[in-house]
Motif scaffolding. Structure first.
Motif, mmCIF file in Angstrom:
data_model
loop_
_atom_site.group_PDB
_atom_site.id
_atom_site.type_symbol
_atom_site.label_atom_id
_atom_site.label_comp_id
_atom_site.label_asym_id
_atom_site.label_seq_id
_atom_site.Cartn_x
_atom_site.Cartn_y
_atom_site.Cartn_z
ATOM 1 N N TRP A 1 3.628 11.518 -0.489
ATOM 2 C CA TRP A 1 4.105 10.465 0.404
ATOM 3 C C TRP A 1 4.317 10.999 1.827
ATOM 4 O O TRP A 1 3.941 10.356 2.803
ATOM 5 C CB TRP A 1 5.421 9.883 -0.124
ATOM 6 C CG TRP A 1 5.268 9.128 -1.407
ATOM 7 C CD1 TRP A 1 4.096 8.805 -2.041
ATOM 8 C CD2 TRP A 1 6.321 8.599 -2.226
ATOM 9 N NE1 TRP A 1 4.348 8.114 -3.198
ATOM 10 C CE2 TRP A 1 5.714 7.967 -3.342
ATOM 11 C CE3 TRP A 1 7.705 8.595 -2.137
ATOM 12 C CZ2 TRP A 1 6.445 7.342 -4.342
ATOM 13 C CZ3 TRP A 1 8.443 7.968 -3.140
ATOM 14 C CH2 TRP A 1 7.819 7.346 -4.233
ATOM 15 N N ILE A 2 4.914 12.190 1.947
ATOM 16 C CA ILE A 2 5.225 12.736 3.266
ATOM 17 C C ILE A 2 3.959 13.262 3.947
ATOM 18 O O ILE A 2 3.777 13.088 5.155
ATOM 19 C CB ILE A 2 6.287 13.844 3.157
ATOM 20 C CG1 ILE A 2 7.555 13.294 2.496
ATOM 21 C CG2 ILE A 2 6.605 14.440 4.522
ATOM 22 C CD1 ILE A 2 8.203 12.166 3.242
ATOM 23 N N PHE A 3 3.081 13.894 3.192
ATOM 24 C CA PHE A 3 1.868 14.462 3.784
ATOM 25 C C PHE A 3 1.000 13.381 4.434
ATOM 26 O O PHE A 3 0.375 13.627 5.466
ATOM 27 C CB PHE A 3 1.061 15.208 2.722
ATOM 28 C CG PHE A 3 1.314 16.691 2.698
ATOM 29 C CD1 PHE A 3 0.684 17.534 3.588
ATOM 30 C CD2 PHE A 3 2.197 17.241 1.795
ATOM 31 C CE1 PHE A 3 0.924 18.902 3.574
ATOM 32 C CE2 PHE A 3 2.448 18.609 1.772
ATOM 33 C CZ PHE A 3 1.804 19.442 2.664
ATOM 34 N N THR A 4 0.930 12.229 3.837
ATOM 35 C CA THR A 4 0.081 11.151 4.362
ATOM 36 C C THR A 4 0.876 10.042 5.040
ATOM 37 O O THR A 4 0.279 9.047 5.461
ATOM 38 C CB THR A 4 -0.755 10.548 3.223
ATOM 39 O OG1 THR A 4 0.122 9.986 2.232
ATOM 40 C CG2 THR A 4 -1.635 11.595 2.567
ATOM 41 N N LEU A 5 2.196 10.207 5.135
ATOM 42 C CA LEU A 5 3.067 9.178 5.713
ATOM 43 C C LEU A 5 2.831 7.820 5.047
ATOM 44 O O LEU A 5 2.750 6.783 5.708
ATOM 45 C CB LEU A 5 2.846 9.074 7.226
ATOM 46 C CG LEU A 5 3.121 10.349 8.034
ATOM 47 C CD1 LEU A 5 2.901 10.104 9.516
ATOM 48 C CD2 LEU A 5 4.530 10.863 7.790
ATOM 49 N N TYR A 6 2.686 7.838 3.719
ATOM 50 C CA TYR A 6 2.539 6.655 2.873
ATOM 51 C C TYR A 6 1.233 5.896 3.111
ATOM 52 O O TYR A 6 1.019 4.840 2.512
ATOM 53 C CB TYR A 6 3.711 5.688 3.069
ATOM 54 C CG TYR A 6 5.039 6.265 2.639
ATOM 55 C CD1 TYR A 6 5.446 6.236 1.314
ATOM 56 C CD2 TYR A 6 5.887 6.861 3.564
ATOM 57 C CE1 TYR A 6 6.661 6.773 0.921
ATOM 58 C CE2 TYR A 6 7.104 7.404 3.183
ATOM 59 C CZ TYR A 6 7.482 7.351 1.856
ATOM 60 O OH TYR A 6 8.689 7.891 1.457
ATOM 61 N N SER A 7 0.357 6.404 3.943
ATOM 62 C CA SER A 7 -0.893 5.681 4.219
ATOM 63 C C SER A 7 -1.863 5.740 3.048
ATOM 64 O O SER A 7 -2.758 4.893 2.947
ATOM 65 C CB SER A 7 -1.567 6.257 5.464
ATOM 66 O OG SER A 7 -1.816 7.642 5.317
ATOM 67 N N LYS A 8 -1.703 6.696 2.157
ATOM 68 C CA LYS A 8 -2.553 6.783 0.968
ATOM 69 C C LYS A 8 -1.938 6.041 -0.211
ATOM 70 O O LYS A 8 -2.669 5.495 -1.053
ATOM 71 C CB LYS A 8 -2.783 8.252 0.599
ATOM 72 C CG LYS A 8 -3.689 8.465 -0.586
ATOM 73 C CD LYS A 8 -3.835 9.941 -0.907
ATOM 74 C CE LYS A 8 -4.683 10.149 -2.150
ATOM 75 N NZ LYS A 8 -4.793 11.595 -2.506
ATOM 76 N N SER A 9 -0.622 5.999 -0.290
ATOM 77 C CA SER A 9 0.054 5.421 -1.456
ATOM 78 C C SER A 9 0.265 3.917 -1.342
ATOM 79 O O SER A 9 0.314 3.228 -2.360
ATOM 80 C CB SER A 9 1.407 6.105 -1.669
ATOM 81 O OG SER A 9 1.261 7.507 -1.760
ATOM 82 N N LEU A 10 0.405 3.396 -0.132
ATOM 83 C CA LEU A 10 0.678 1.970 0.080
ATOM 84 C C LEU A 10 -0.546 1.276 0.667
ATOM 85 O O LEU A 10 -1.417 1.938 1.250
ATOM 86 C CB LEU A 10 1.866 1.795 1.029
ATOM 87 C CG LEU A 10 3.219 2.327 0.555
ATOM 88 C CD1 LEU A 10 4.267 2.168 1.657
ATOM 89 C CD2 LEU A 10 3.679 1.622 -0.710
ATOM 90 N N PRO A 11 -0.640 -0.048 0.532
ATOM 91 C CA PRO A 11 -1.706 -0.779 1.237
ATOM 92 C C PRO A 11 -1.634 -0.520 2.737
ATOM 93 O O PRO A 11 -0.563 -0.286 3.294
ATOM 94 C CB PRO A 11 -1.411 -2.248 0.893
ATOM 95 C CG PRO A 11 -0.641 -2.194 -0.383
ATOM 96 C CD PRO A 11 0.168 -0.931 -0.338
ATOM 97 N N LEU A 12 -2.785 -0.556 3.396
ATOM 98 C CA LEU A 12 -2.863 -0.130 4.795
ATOM 99 C C LEU A 12 -1.957 -0.955 5.704
ATOM 100 O O LEU A 12 -1.272 -0.399 6.571
ATOM 101 C CB LEU A 12 -4.316 -0.210 5.273
ATOM 102 C CG LEU A 12 -4.586 0.280 6.688
ATOM 103 C CD1 LEU A 12 -4.134 1.719 6.860
ATOM 104 C CD2 LEU A 12 -6.063 0.133 7.027
ATOM 105 N N ASP A 13 -1.922 -2.277 5.526
ATOM 106 C CA ASP A 13 -1.070 -3.098 6.395
ATOM 107 C C ASP A 13 0.403 -2.796 6.177
ATOM 108 O O ASP A 13 1.202 -2.783 7.121
ATOM 109 C CB ASP A 13 -1.363 -4.578 6.158
ATOM 110 C CG ASP A 13 -1.178 -4.980 4.702
ATOM 111 O OD1 ASP A 13 -1.182 -4.076 3.840
ATOM 112 O OD2 ASP A 13 -1.041 -6.183 4.418
ATOM 113 N N LEU A 14 0.787 -2.531 4.924
ATOM 114 C CA LEU A 14 2.178 -2.185 4.641
ATOM 115 C C LEU A 14 2.505 -0.786 5.160
ATOM 116 O O LEU A 14 3.616 -0.540 5.665
ATOM 117 C CB LEU A 14 2.435 -2.284 3.135
ATOM 118 C CG LEU A 14 3.844 -1.999 2.646
ATOM 119 C CD1 LEU A 14 4.859 -2.851 3.376
ATOM 120 C CD2 LEU A 14 3.940 -2.226 1.136
#
Length: 521
Positions: A413-426
């Motif tokens: 989560w921290i490495f990608t700042l949630y951009s990989k784990s959450l939908p892009l708009d979220l």
């Protein structure tokens, strides 16, 4: 001319005689023997006479016999077969066709005689009508009458089928109405959100951005920030919020980009490790090879198909990452950077994306993770667990029972700042508030996710929890997530995040002093 028969085997006389009777019955007497032929001249032997008699009397019957047995198509064309008469097949007779298809009325009469019940067809009003709603084309088949060769429905069965069909129609209609209401609700929310974005954009463009330094910390701006930035001003606000402490200019970006291109050229010409290494380059710099960056770019937002090879942003992302590895050889390229750079590229121009990328990774939290500083990472995990226990004690104990530590799910989560784990708009909306509140909001978002799925996680074991948190559900909505994030209190014993983290750092320094070796005398 004489035919080519040289020998006739008459041992199987029954077959021969039956064939002769069926083929030429008008020429056979009652006894079944052939009529006598005129006496041959005396000069011919008796054996040749018998041979000629057989050919003359039975020539046509032999031809028809073999034609009927082995060339059935020709026989059918010449003479139609009678159904009631026994036919021929290779090893016996075909029995006459006695079981002809019965009429539906006869079947109905036999069924009524056997069961002793008379069938009365349902009234026309009970039959299938033209209704406005049909759930499925096959569903209404339950109302149809059975085929004529099957027993007809009884009155009770027909009424039961009608009731079952009405229930199916009602259930399908309820589902359709529910889905229609859901779609309308989504559309209303979308229209409302678009109206809010349009009005917020006017405020950001005309009031906030021209007076950024004076208005960024006001309560009104912070509330607008929490609701999400309009996409048209998102990149500009991110750049202003992140800042440029490193004083990077677009010209500096071009310099490091040219160095990266030279290095890629040397990679393509030679593959020896001596060419890859630069003087003074660290181990992390050697990790930033062209192959690793290419591999990660192909796995960055694969569903969008814009960062893969041949996509419009492939070369752009490659340039930003390559320039950063030359700019920070002490950090190099680490997996996960491609997602952060990709989100910035989607909202900023190339040089501005590089400036924001370099300054964002220079923040203490990001620098600790991307440089893999284990001691600092452990302190962030410890601070996270303090607020985890404070806000979600039940789930905290559940995780402790399985020895499930925060590094299992927080690192990604921290490495990608949630951009990989959450939908892009979220993920972009999480970035909005992260640019406002800093690293604290990253860990608060993690607690919000755990709160959102607390009931589900309490029913899982170690493996399923790790799998679930690695790949979050795709139907997560911003409203639900941000309501859970808002419910998280980032305060423990009247201490905020920064104070808790500072106390952990202080305790660690004191521990290092106590364990330091005594000076030599």
């Amino acid at each position: 001319a004489p035919l080519g028969f040289t020998d006739v085997n008459l041992n199987s006389r029954n077959t021969y005689e039956v064939g002769r009777r069926r083929s030429a019955p008008e020429h056979l007497p009652h006894g079944g023997t052939a009529p006598a032929e005129p006496a041959p001249p005396p000069q011919e032997p008796a054996e040749r006479v018998r041979h000629r008699v057989g050919i003359a009397g039975a020539g046509s019957s032999f031809a028809e016999f073999f034609t009927r047995n082995f060339f059935t198509k020709r026989t059918k064309e010449l003479k139609p077969a009678v159904q009631s008469a026994p036919g021929w097949k290779l090893f016996g007779k075909v029995p006459p066709r006695e079981n002809l298809p019965k009429d539906s009325k006869i079947i109905q009469q036999e069924y009524e005689a056997r069961t002793g019940r008379m069938y009365k067809p349902p009234p026309p009003s009970a039959r299938r009508k033209n209704i406005e709603f049909e759930p499925l084309s096959t569903t209404a088949l339950i109302l149809e009458d059975r085929p004529a060769n099957l027993p007809a429905k009884s009155v009770e069965e027909a009424l039961r089928h009608r009731q079952e069909y009405d229930e199916m129609v009602a259930e399908a209609k309820k589902r359709e109405i529910k889905e229609a209401h859901k779609r309308k609700k989504i559309m209303r929310e979308r229209f409302k959100q678009e109206d809010n974005i349009a009005s917020a954009m006017v405020i950001w463009v005309n009031e906030i951005l021209p007076n950024w330094e004076g208005m960024r910390a006001t309560r009104r701006v912070r509330e607008l920030w929490w609701q999400g930035l309009p996409p048209s001003v998102r990149g500009k606000v991110w750049s202003l919020a992140v800042g440029n402490e490193l004083n990077i200019t677009p010209e500096l970006y071009e310099i490091f980009l040219s160095r990266a291109k030279e290095r890629w050229k040397s990679f393509s010409e030679t593959s020896t490790e001596n060419d890859v290494e630069d003087a003074g380059a660290s181990v992390a710099d050697r990790e930033a090879s062209l192959e690793l960056i290419k591999l990660d770019i192909s796995r960055t937002f694969p569903s969008l198909y814009i960062f893969q090879k041949g996509g419009p942003y492939h070369d752009l992302l490659h340039s930003v990452l390559g320039a950063y590895t030359c700019y920070r050889p002490d950090v190099g390229y680490v997996q996960g950077m491609s997602f952060i750079a990709a989100v910035l590229i989607l909202n900023l121009e190339e040089a501005d994306a590089f400036i924001a990328f370099a300054n964002l990774l220079n923040k203490p939290c990001q620098l600790a993770f991307f440089r893999v500083d284990h001691s600092m990472m452990l302190k962030y995990f410890a601070a996270f667990e303090v607020f985890f226990e404070e806000n979600l004690p039940k789930l905290f104990l559940h995780f402790k029972s399985y020895s499930l530590t925060p590094d299992i799910y927080l690192i990604d989560w921290i490495f990608t700042l949630y951009s990989k784990s959450l939908p892009l708009d979220l993920a972009c909306r999480v970035w909005d508030v992260f640019c406002r509140d800093g690293e604290e909001f990253l860990f608060r978002t993690g607690l919000g996710i755990l709160r959102l799925y607390e009931d589900i996680l309490l029913q899982m074991d170690f493996i399923h929890i790790a799998q679930f948190l690695t790949k979050l559900p795709e139907d997560i909505t911003s409203e639900k997530l941000f309501s859970c994030i808002a419910a998280i209190q980032m305060q423990n014993s009247n201490k905020k995040w920064a104070q808790v983290f500072a106390s952990l750092m202080k305790d660690n320094k004191e521990g290092d002093k106590n364990h330091s070796p005594a000076p030599k005398t």
